[in-house]
Design a protein around this motif. Structure first.
Motif, PDB file in Angstrom:
ATOM      1  N   ARG A 192      -8.499 -12.778  -3.681  1.00 51.20           N
ATOM      2  CA  ARG A 192      -7.059 -12.650  -3.431  1.00 51.20           C
ATOM      3  C   ARG A 192      -6.669 -13.540  -2.256  1.00 51.20           C
ATOM      4  N   THR A 193      -5.638 -14.335  -2.440  1.00 51.66           N
ATOM      5  CA  THR A 193      -5.082 -15.096  -1.321  1.00 51.66           C
ATOM      6  C   THR A 193      -3.677 -14.602  -0.971  1.00 51.66           C
ATOM      7  N   LYS A 194      -3.210 -13.604  -1.716  1.00 50.62           N
ATOM      8  CA  LYS A 194      -1.958 -12.911  -1.420  1.00 50.62           C
ATOM      9  C   LYS A 194      -2.207 -11.412  -1.583  1.00 50.62           C
ATOM     10  N   ALA A 195      -1.260 -10.608  -1.114  1.00 53.74           N
ATOM     11  CA  ALA A 195      -1.401  -9.156  -1.243  1.00 53.74           C
ATOM     12  C   ALA A 195      -1.245  -8.730  -2.706  1.00 53.74           C
ATOM     13  N   ALA A 196      -1.983  -7.687  -3.094  1.00 51.43           N
ATOM     14  CA  ALA A 196      -1.887  -7.130  -4.448  1.00 51.43           C
ATOM     15  C   ALA A 196      -1.297  -5.724  -4.346  1.00 51.43           C
ATOM     16  N   TYR A 197      -0.216  -5.472  -5.075  1.00 51.61           N
ATOM     17  CA  TYR A 197       0.519  -4.215  -4.988  1.00 51.61           C
ATOM     18  C   TYR A 197       0.193  -3.303  -6.168  1.00 51.61           C
ATOM     19  N   ILE A 198       0.437  -2.010  -5.974  1.00 50.88           N
ATOM     20  CA  ILE A 198       0.104  -1.029  -7.009  1.00 50.88           C
ATOM     21  C   ILE A 198       1.076   0.147  -6.933  1.00 50.88           C
ATOM     22  N   LYS A 199       1.274   0.815  -8.074  1.00 55.93           N
ATOM     23  CA  LYS A 199       2.110   2.014  -8.122  1.00 55.93           C
ATOM     24  C   LYS A 199       1.356   3.209  -7.561  1.00 55.93           C
ATOM     25  N   ARG A 200       2.103   4.158  -7.026  1.00 56.84           N
ATOM     26  CA  ARG A 200       1.560   5.488  -6.740  1.00 56.84           C
ATOM     27  C   ARG A 200       1.656   6.338  -8.004  1.00 56.84           C
ATOM     28  N   PRO A 201       0.871   7.397  -8.090  1.00 55.29           N
ATOM     29  CA  PRO A 201       0.930   8.238  -9.288  1.00 55.29           C
ATOM     30  C   PRO A 201       2.319   8.788  -9.582  1.00 55.29           C
TER      31      PRO A 201
END
Length: 258
Positions: free
Chosen positions: A212-221
């Protein structure tokens, strides 16, 4: 330091009281030349132009770069080959307005300029009299992103220091609801080392060489599914989300109506 869900420590009275007061008074309130992020994943302003900061603030970055402090954080974290990030990439001064947020994410893994690995974050809160009811706390979640383990409230002159890796999900995902004339102010500083993690292809946004060279985002449950959000989640690990992206994917979105 070896706390759950990943290595971290919270330090009260991080700066001497008189100095913290001076920093508070010198914190900029003109955001014209700051980086602006304005999309469903991140609403914030960022300033990494250290040359144009007041000396009072500039000297914090110089102190955090000193061998004495690097060695201290190396001892606390157990990271023997720790170095400061000479580029201040992604760090500097941050300000979140009303409706600000920073969704849960993993930080970039491989530095886009030096090629070194991001290892440690220092976040220093510089807002006074912040009400917890306004949100803005830094959240650390477990590796499966099923539970928030730590909430670090915004307390003036308190710093949270935590390691960054493929498990260190963190953010301030709850919409900030401070008054319009107040911002959540913080100072961020990052440390790196020679690349330690093996290259791997990951669903969390590895690029073609596996880092990763940038941030990776994710959903919360509890976050609702939205196909437009999924498109943005897929863009962000590779580059910033632009206004053109928003015009194409979600033209009616504003930070007020989501």
């Amino acid at each position: 330091y070896k706390n759950k869900p990943f290595g971290h420590i919270i330090i009260n009275n991080f700066l001497k009281n008189d100095y913290a007061e001076e920093v508070f008074n010198k914190f900029p309130n003109d955001y014209n030349n700051w980086w602006k992020y304005n999309n469903p994943l991140e609403v914030k302003y960022a300033n990494d132009d250290i040359c144009n900061m007041d000396d009072t603030i500039k000297n914090i970055f110089y102190s955090l770069s000193s061998k004495k402090i690097v060695d201290k954080f190396s001892k606390i974290s157990g990271i023997n080959n720790l170095e400061y990030d000479e580029y201040l990439h992604g760090a500097g001064l941050h300000s979140h307005p009303r409706y600000g947020r920073l969704n849960m994410h993993l930080d970039y893994e491989k530095h886009p300029y030096s090629g070194k690995e991001r290892r440690l974050n220092v976040i220093l809160y510089l807002s006074k009299n912040w009400s917890p009811s306004w949100n803005g706390d830094t959240q650390l979640w477990n590796k499966d992103m099923t539970q928030c383990i730590i909430r670090s409230n915004v307390i003036f002159n308190t710093a949270i220091i935590f390691e960054t890796n493929n498990l260190s999900w963190h953010g301030l995902p709850d919409k900030i609801m401070c008054p319009e004339n107040i911002h959540r102010h913080s100072l961020a500083y990052y440390y790196v080392s020679e690349l330690m993690t093996k290259s791997n292809i990951s669903k969390y946004g590895s690029n073609d060489v596996g880092y990763r060279t940038k941030a990776a985002y994710i959903k919360r449950p509890t976050d609702k599914f939205d196909n437009r959000l999924e498109l943005l989640y897929n863009i962000r690990p590779f580059r910033r989300i632009t206004q053109e992206d928003m015009n194409n994917i979600w033209p009616e979105w504003t930070k007020y109506n989501d």
